[in-house]
Scaffold this active site. Structure first.
Site, PDB file in Angstrom:
ATOM      1  CB  SER A 151      -0.876   0.024   1.250  1.00  0.00           C
ATOM      2  OG  SER A 151      -1.470   1.291   1.414  1.00  0.00           O
TER       3      SER A 151
ATOM      4  CE1 TYR B 285      -4.198  -2.134   5.022  1.00  0.00           C
ATOM      5  CE2 TYR B 285      -3.458   0.116   4.618  1.00  0.00           C
ATOM      6  CZ  TYR B 285      -3.920  -1.106   4.139  1.00  0.00           C
ATOM      7  OH  TYR B 285      -4.097  -1.282   2.783  1.00  0.00           O
TER       8      TYR B 285
HETATM    9  N1  LIG Z   1      -8.677  -0.018  -1.295  1.00  0.00           N
HETATM   10  C1  LIG Z   1      -7.579   0.699  -1.100  1.00  0.00           C
HETATM   11  O1  LIG Z   1      -7.605   1.948  -1.061  1.00  0.00           O
HETATM   12  C2  LIG Z   1      -6.255   0.031  -0.965  1.00  0.00           C
HETATM   13  C3  LIG Z   1      -5.082   0.813  -1.032  1.00  0.00           C
HETATM   14  C4  LIG Z   1      -3.855   0.192  -0.905  1.00  0.00           C
HETATM   15  C5  LIG Z   1      -3.784  -1.166  -0.704  1.00  0.00           C
HETATM   16  N2  LIG Z   1      -4.951  -1.894  -0.613  1.00  0.00           N
HETATM   17  C6  LIG Z   1      -4.830  -3.315  -0.382  1.00  0.00           C
HETATM   18  O2  LIG Z   1      -5.469  -3.989  -1.448  1.00  0.00           O
HETATM   19  C7  LIG Z   1      -6.064  -5.202  -0.944  1.00  0.00           C
HETATM   20  C8  LIG Z   1      -7.539  -5.230  -1.246  1.00  0.00           C
HETATM   21  O3  LIG Z   1      -8.144  -4.035  -0.815  1.00  0.00           O
HETATM   22  P1  LIG Z   1      -9.744  -3.878  -0.887  1.00  0.00           P
HETATM   23  O4  LIG Z   1     -10.043  -2.437  -0.804  1.00  0.00           O
HETATM   24  O5  LIG Z   1     -10.277  -4.684  -1.989  1.00  0.00           O
HETATM   25  O6  LIG Z   1     -10.120  -4.564   0.519  1.00  0.00           O
HETATM   26  P2  LIG Z   1     -11.393  -5.419   0.958  1.00  0.00           P
HETATM   27  O7  LIG Z   1     -11.439  -5.333   2.443  1.00  0.00           O
HETATM   28  O8  LIG Z   1     -12.596  -5.002   0.180  1.00  0.00           O
HETATM   29  O9  LIG Z   1     -11.033  -6.909   0.485  1.00  0.00           O
HETATM   30  C9  LIG Z   1     -10.212  -7.741   1.231  1.00  0.00           C
HETATM   31  C10 LIG Z   1     -10.630  -9.175   1.010  1.00  0.00           C
HETATM   32  O10 LIG Z   1      -9.790  -9.991   1.821  1.00  0.00           O
HETATM   33  C11 LIG Z   1     -10.594 -10.932   2.510  1.00  0.00           C
HETATM   34  N3  LIG Z   1      -9.931 -11.322   3.760  1.00  0.00           N
HETATM   35  C12 LIG Z   1      -9.798 -10.599   4.896  1.00  0.00           C
HETATM   36  N4  LIG Z   1      -9.172 -11.311   5.831  1.00  0.00           N
HETATM   37  C13 LIG Z   1      -8.877 -12.512   5.279  1.00  0.00           C
HETATM   38  C14 LIG Z   1      -8.234 -13.673   5.753  1.00  0.00           C
HETATM   39  N5  LIG Z   1      -7.781 -13.759   7.021  1.00  0.00           N
HETATM   40  N6  LIG Z   1      -8.084 -14.726   4.913  1.00  0.00           N
HETATM   41  C15 LIG Z   1      -8.569 -14.671   3.643  1.00  0.00           C
HETATM   42  N7  LIG Z   1      -9.210 -13.597   3.148  1.00  0.00           N
HETATM   43  C16 LIG Z   1      -9.362 -12.526   3.955  1.00  0.00           C
HETATM   44  C17 LIG Z   1     -11.909 -10.217   2.751  1.00  0.00           C
HETATM   45  O11 LIG Z   1     -12.973 -11.128   3.014  1.00  0.00           O
HETATM   46  C18 LIG Z   1     -12.071  -9.449   1.435  1.00  0.00           C
HETATM   47  O12 LIG Z   1     -12.735 -10.218   0.463  1.00  0.00           O
HETATM   48  C19 LIG Z   1      -5.684  -5.262   0.524  1.00  0.00           C
HETATM   49  O13 LIG Z   1      -4.450  -5.927   0.684  1.00  0.00           O
HETATM   50  C20 LIG Z   1      -5.512  -3.804   0.874  1.00  0.00           C
HETATM   51  O14 LIG Z   1      -4.692  -3.633   2.006  1.00  0.00           O
HETATM   52  C21 LIG Z   1      -6.173  -1.331  -0.732  1.00  0.00           C
END
Ligand SMILES: NC(=O)c1ccc[n+]([C@@H]2O[C@H](COP(=O)([O-])OP(=O)(O)OC[C@H]3O[C@@H](n4cnc5c(N)ncnc54)[C@H](O)[C@@H]3O)[C@@H](O)[C@H]2O)c1
Length: 256
Positions: A148, A161
């Site tokens: 991230s 985080y």
């Molecule tokens: N959305 C953003 O702005 C953003 C920015 C930078 C990085 N990210 C990263 O991108 C990724 C996805 O982000 P997002 O916005 O789609 O998040 P989200 O929370 O919508 O999706 C995360 C998914 O991971 C699953 N999950 C959570 N814990 C789990 C576990 N213990 N085992 C298996 N699955 C699990 C959840 O059920 C969900 O489907 C993450 O790694 C997040 O940190 C997101």
């Protein structure tokens, strides 16, 4: 340019593909011919992703997985190899993100802190450990880790985080060096603030979202479809000599 064939014949695990960015990656890989394993802790959401892929003519299966469990990730790897004949690509996308608390570092809860590290860092390590034996069997494989931009900028109120994502950047570089000689390529991507449902849930107040957009060079809300092309490229053989790096796609939030 559409590249409909980059993942033909590839067996691909996408963790956290039940919703948000992971779902968009999984659907994109399947649309380009990959056989996708949707690994998620949320059965309803994960199965919905599979149904969407199958309905679109792709190949996918769901494996219930809690990545913080070593046994769970070993079972994920076993089922993937049994169904799709091996493992070519692991996209480590799952993380504790949706619903996370934003608070000054002194007020973060210790249980939340530990769970964040258990899922985001140990979970990524677990998945790598579980799939690498299958990649070693063939002498080839690709692992892409999602970090991230928070790890590079350090915005306030998210210390738990942000620290886990910093660990992912470091883990990616170190693992790339451990595995490169064996034909297993490890690299990573850091999205900026991307407007998934989870981001809306965390930021809550839309005004807060606008503040993040204002900090970007390009004043547009980043969408999953803006991030996916880079992640799919990193997963593909086209990125064969991109190793250990962490690529940022954030609309210019991070200033060089
Ligand atoms: N959305 C953003 O702005 C953003 C920015 C930078 C990085 N990210 C990263 O991108 C990724 C996805 O982000 P997002 O916005 O789609 O998040 P989200 O929370 O919508 O999706 C995360 C998914 O991971 C699953 N999950 C959570 N814990 C789990 C576990 N213990 N085992 C298996 N699955 C699990 C959840 O059920 C969900 O489907 C993450 O790694 C997040 O940190 C997101």
């Amino acid at each position: 340019m559409s590249r409909p064939d980059r993942f033909v014949g590839k067996s691909v695990i996408v963790t956290g593909a039940g919703q948000g960015l992971g779902r968009v990656y999984a659907e994109g890989i399947a649309a380009e011919g990959g056989s996708v394993v949707v690994a998620d802790i949320n059965d309803v959401a994960g199965k919905e992703t599979v149904a969407r892929i199958v309905e679109a003519g792709g190949r996918a299966m769901f494996v219930h997985t809690d990545i913080s469990s070593r046994a769970g990730t070993e079972e994920l790897a076993r089922q993937t190899a049994a169904e799709f004949g091996g493992i070519d690509i692991l996209l480590n996308n799952a993380a504790m993100y949706d619903g996370m608390a934003m608070a000054p570092f002194t007020e973060l809860d210790e249980t939340d802190w530990d769970r964040m590290f258990a899922v985001n860092v140990r979970g990524t390590w677990n998945c790598c450990k579980a799939v690498v034996p299958y990649m070693r069997e063939r002498g080839t494989g690709t692992i892409v880790n999602i970090a991230s931009t928070t790890a590079l900028i350090g915005p306030p109120l998210l210390l738990h985080y942000t620290a886990t994502k910093g660990a992912i950047v470091a883990l990616t570089r170190a693992l790339a060096n451990e595995l490169g000689e064996e034909g297993i390529r490890v690299t990573g991507c850091s999205p900026g603030v991307t407007y998934t449902q989870a981001t809306n849930n965390i930021l809550g107040d839309p005004v807060l979202g606008d503040i993040f957009v204002e900090m970007q060079a390009v004043k547009k809300k980043l969408q999953p479809e803006d991030v996916a092309p880079l992640v799919l490229f990193l997963c593909s053989d086209e990125a064969g000599m991109i190793v250990g790096q962490n690529y940022v796609v954030d609309g210019g939030w991070m200033k060089p």
